[in-house]
Design an enzyme around this catalytic site. Structure first.
Site, PDB file in Angstrom:
ATOM      1  N   LYS A 106     -50.508  29.858  31.484  1.00 58.27           N
ATOM      2  CA  LYS A 106     -49.569  30.227  32.550  1.00 58.27           C
ATOM      3  C   LYS A 106     -50.294  30.274  33.886  1.00 58.27           C
ATOM      4  O   LYS A 106     -51.239  31.028  34.071  1.00 58.27           O
ATOM      5  CB  LYS A 106     -48.943  31.584  32.234  1.00 58.27           C
ATOM      6  CG  LYS A 106     -48.039  32.140  33.333  1.00 58.27           C
ATOM      7  CD  LYS A 106     -47.567  33.554  32.987  1.00 58.27           C
ATOM      8  CE  LYS A 106     -46.876  34.232  34.164  1.00 58.27           C
ATOM      9  NZ  LYS A 106     -46.514  35.633  33.860  1.00 58.27           N
ATOM     10  N   ASP A 121     -46.753  36.242  41.816  1.00 61.82           N
ATOM     11  CA  ASP A 121     -45.417  36.538  41.303  1.00 61.82           C
ATOM     12  C   ASP A 121     -44.791  37.675  42.093  1.00 61.82           C
ATOM     13  O   ASP A 121     -45.122  38.843  41.893  1.00 61.82           O
ATOM     14  CB  ASP A 121     -45.494  36.901  39.821  1.00 61.82           C
ATOM     15  CG  ASP A 121     -44.119  37.199  39.229  1.00 61.82           C
ATOM     16  OD1 ASP A 121     -43.112  36.795  39.835  1.00 61.82           O
ATOM     17  OD2 ASP A 121     -44.076  37.821  38.156  1.00 61.82           O
ATOM     18  N   LYS A 134     -40.272  42.532  42.741  1.00 64.96           N
ATOM     19  CA  LYS A 134     -41.032  43.653  42.204  1.00 64.96           C
ATOM     20  C   LYS A 134     -41.204  44.731  43.267  1.00 64.96           C
ATOM     21  O   LYS A 134     -41.329  44.412  44.453  1.00 64.96           O
ATOM     22  CB  LYS A 134     -42.428  43.197  41.779  1.00 64.96           C
ATOM     23  CG  LYS A 134     -42.513  42.229  40.629  1.00 64.96           C
ATOM     24  CD  LYS A 134     -43.973  41.835  40.390  1.00 64.96           C
ATOM     25  CE  LYS A 134     -44.114  40.832  39.262  1.00 64.96           C
ATOM     26  NZ  LYS A 134     -43.903  41.459  37.952  1.00 64.96           N
ATOM     27  N   ASP A 146     -51.646  36.734  37.938  1.00 65.74           N
ATOM     28  CA  ASP A 146     -50.610  36.205  37.046  1.00 65.74           C
ATOM     29  C   ASP A 146     -50.893  34.765  36.634  1.00 65.74           C
ATOM     30  O   ASP A 146     -50.124  34.183  35.883  1.00 65.74           O
ATOM     31  CB  ASP A 146     -49.231  36.311  37.697  1.00 65.74           C
ATOM     32  CG  ASP A 146     -48.134  36.563  36.674  1.00 65.74           C
ATOM     33  OD1 ASP A 146     -48.456  37.015  35.556  1.00 65.74           O
ATOM     34  OD2 ASP A 146     -46.963  36.314  36.983  1.00 65.74           O
ATOM     35  N   ASP A 176     -37.867  37.757  37.378  1.00 68.00           N
ATOM     36  CA  ASP A 176     -39.231  38.239  37.195  1.00 68.00           C
ATOM     37  C   ASP A 176     -39.752  37.929  35.795  1.00 68.00           C
ATOM     38  O   ASP A 176     -40.882  38.261  35.465  1.00 68.00           O
ATOM     39  CB  ASP A 176     -39.294  39.748  37.463  1.00 68.00           C
ATOM     40  CG  ASP A 176     -40.720  40.250  37.637  1.00 68.00           C
ATOM     41  OD1 ASP A 176     -41.608  39.417  37.917  1.00 68.00           O
ATOM     42  OD2 ASP A 176     -40.943  41.465  37.494  1.00 68.00           O
ATOM     43  N   GLU A 194     -40.329  34.890  34.711  1.00 66.17           N
ATOM     44  CA  GLU A 194     -40.448  33.463  35.030  1.00 66.17           C
ATOM     45  C   GLU A 194     -41.544  32.757  34.244  1.00 66.17           C
ATOM     46  O   GLU A 194     -41.502  31.544  34.053  1.00 66.17           O
ATOM     47  CB  GLU A 194     -40.719  33.289  36.536  1.00 66.17           C
ATOM     48  CG  GLU A 194     -42.150  33.424  36.994  1.00 66.17           C
ATOM     49  CD  GLU A 194     -42.798  34.777  36.694  1.00 66.17           C
ATOM     50  OE1 GLU A 194     -44.016  34.806  36.472  1.00 66.17           O
ATOM     51  OE2 GLU A 194     -42.079  35.805  36.680  1.00 66.17           O
ATOM     52  N   ARG A 205     -42.318  32.704  31.078  1.00 70.41           N
ATOM     53  CA  ARG A 205     -41.866  32.039  29.853  1.00 70.41           C
ATOM     54  C   ARG A 205     -41.068  30.775  30.172  1.00 70.41           C
ATOM     55  O   ARG A 205     -40.986  29.869  29.338  1.00 70.41           O
ATOM     56  CB  ARG A 205     -41.067  33.011  28.996  1.00 70.41           C
ATOM     57  CG  ARG A 205     -39.750  33.472  29.575  1.00 70.41           C
ATOM     58  CD  ARG A 205     -39.277  34.769  28.952  1.00 70.41           C
ATOM     59  NE  ARG A 205     -40.119  35.895  29.363  1.00 70.41           N
ATOM     60  CZ  ARG A 205     -39.979  37.136  28.898  1.00 70.41           C
ATOM     61  NH1 ARG A 205     -39.037  37.403  28.020  1.00 70.41           N
ATOM     62  NH2 ARG A 205     -40.785  38.093  29.322  1.00 70.41           N
TER      63      ARG A 205
END
Length: 453
Positions: free
Chosen positions: A218, A223, A230, A241, A300, A302, A304
């Site tokens: 990933k 993010d 967030k 992230d 949030d 995202e 996956r």
């Protein structure tokens, strides 16, 4: 970004190295009466983590004692505290040598750092090139995670992958921007399209013989949470992230440096989950590369989404083993804390090999279940899948179940829900970015893929 690890001395040194005596169960080597009195006066008992430098007749260091600590990479405590010079160990392992090298890791891109002065002569029976490859892979992972998003966006992550490819003679293909749509990576494009930093898919290949190993990481370089933004406290560490991407690049670097007999592929969806008028929205329904539709119930969740397209692409070549690494859920941290990443697999063979590898490499992992009754939680009714099931229960498991829906053509698959961050300093692990699971995987590969040997 590859450090020189000057704290690893050549096997042959111009002067005889001093000996660091490893003491266990309170035992210590034979010393002169004066040295023995000195050690006793210093209160050294051989307890775990204790270090005592022994003076010679000229007052200069003549050696040292260290109480063996059962904690992983514990020898780093001694490496960081010993005076300048070349040192050898009375007894040493690969883990000890790796601990010594990683004790010298410094992230000094923005601030000068004091180098470690004590150098290690690699212990007898330990391959210095292997240790260096392990340390360099870990250092690469840490550097990538530690770099703030202002200097580590999708383009910079691509540049880092290109540097790794050039170093080892690998091939790198990149699909960028709207080409993601024309080449059928719609969810990678959807997550990254709101940012002025163009989303992309990095595809690195190396090796022409052996089993096919595909690593997927990933690469969400920052993010914000998207339109489900967030809160500030939750956004503070979001430069990490892309920790999954950093970890698979570090692992790939080690694999290539060791020359393992593998056909290696690394896939990284590199995006920034930003906010603009073009951002994807809650309740949007996205169609994935696999054809499955996904209702977005939280922008949030995202990671996956971008992984789903990458996993589908990877599985189309039916590799012998697929491993996915991602800083995916806070639920994993609640369950196991920052030190122990959960992993998920349907294969007991893979699970046993990873558990053994984690133990051998002192790189902890813990198997979690792909619990079939929770499948209904990721099925919203209006689309095939829900990216953020309501209720907040079993968040790490449902995320793993979601990813598994995109890997139906490959039998050997495991997903790792890593944290990628050391919240407080520990031996050989400064506060900041850290690799997790890579050494365990490396130790497990010969068991999972015996044809690589």
């Amino acid at each position: 970004m590859i450090p020189d690890f000057a704290n690893l001395a050549p096997t042959e040194t111009s002067t005889a190295p001093l000996t660091l005596h490893i003491c266990t169960d309170g035992m210590r080597p034979a010393l002169s009466p004066a040295q023995d009195a000195w050690v006793t006066a210093q209160g050294f008992t051989g307890a775990a983590g204790q270090l005592c430098v022994i003076p010679g007749e000229d007052g200069k260091p003549a050696g040292a004692l260290f109480g063996r600590d059962p904690a992983r990479l514990s020898l780093a405590r001694a490496a960081a505290a010993l005076p300048e010079g070349d040192w050898c160990l009375s007894e040493g392992t690969e883990e000890d040598a790796l601990a010594w090298l990683l004790a010298g890791y410094r992230f000094d891109r923005y601030k000068s750092a004091t180098p470690q002065k004590a150098r290690l002569v690699c212990p007898e029976g330990v391959d210095p090139e292997r240790v260096r490859a392990l340390a360099e892979g870990e250092a690469l992972t840490r550097d990538l995670i530690n770099t703030p998003a202002s200097d580590m966006g999708p383009q910079e992550l691509e540049s880092a992958a290109a540097a790794v490819a050039e170093r080892f003679g690998a091939r790198l293909k990149v699909i960028r921007g709207d080409d993601l749509l024309t080449q059928n990576f719609p969810m990678i494009h959807a997550v990254g399209r709101a940012s002025p930093r163009t989303p992309r898919l990095l595809d690195l290949r190396w090796g022409d013989s052996g089993p096919k190993l595909t690593l997927i990481g990933k690469g969400v370089c920052f993010d914000t949470g998207g339109l489900n933004i967030k809160p500030g406290a939750s956004m503070g560490l979001m430069k990490k992230d892309m920790g999954g991407a950093a970890t698979v690049l570090g692992l790939a670097s080690t694999i290539m440096a060791l020359g393992l007999k593998l056909k290696l592929r690394v896939l990284i969806p590199a995006v920034e989950n930003a906010i603009s008028g073009d951002a994807f929205r809650p309740q949007d329904i996205l169609t994935s590369r696999k054809g499955l539709t996904v209702e977005v119930n939280n922008t949030d969740a995202e990671g996956r989404l971008v992984l789903a397209d990458a996993l589908t692409y990877a599985a189309e070549e039916t590799p012998d083993l697929m491993l996915c690494m991602a800083t995916l859920t806070g639920a994993a941290r609640v369950a196991l804390g920052p030190d122990i990443p959960p992993f998920y697999t349907d294969s007991d063979h893979i699970a046993v090999a990873l558990a053994r590898g984690a133990s051998e490499a002192r790189d902890p992992l813990w198997r979690m279940p792909l619990w079939e009754p929770y499948e209904t939680m990721i099925e919203p009714g209006i689309a095939d899948l829900d990216n953020a099931p309501a209720g907040g229960m079993a968040g790490s498991i449902t995320a793993a179940l979601f990813l598994r829906r995109f890997v139906t053509d490959t039998e050997k698959f495991a997903h790792f829900d890593i944290y990628g961050w050391q919240p407080s300093a520990a031996p050989a692990r400064q506060k900041g970015g850290v690799g997790q699971g890579a050494r365990a995987i490396l130790a497990a590969l010969p068991t999972i893929l015996p044809d690589m040997e």
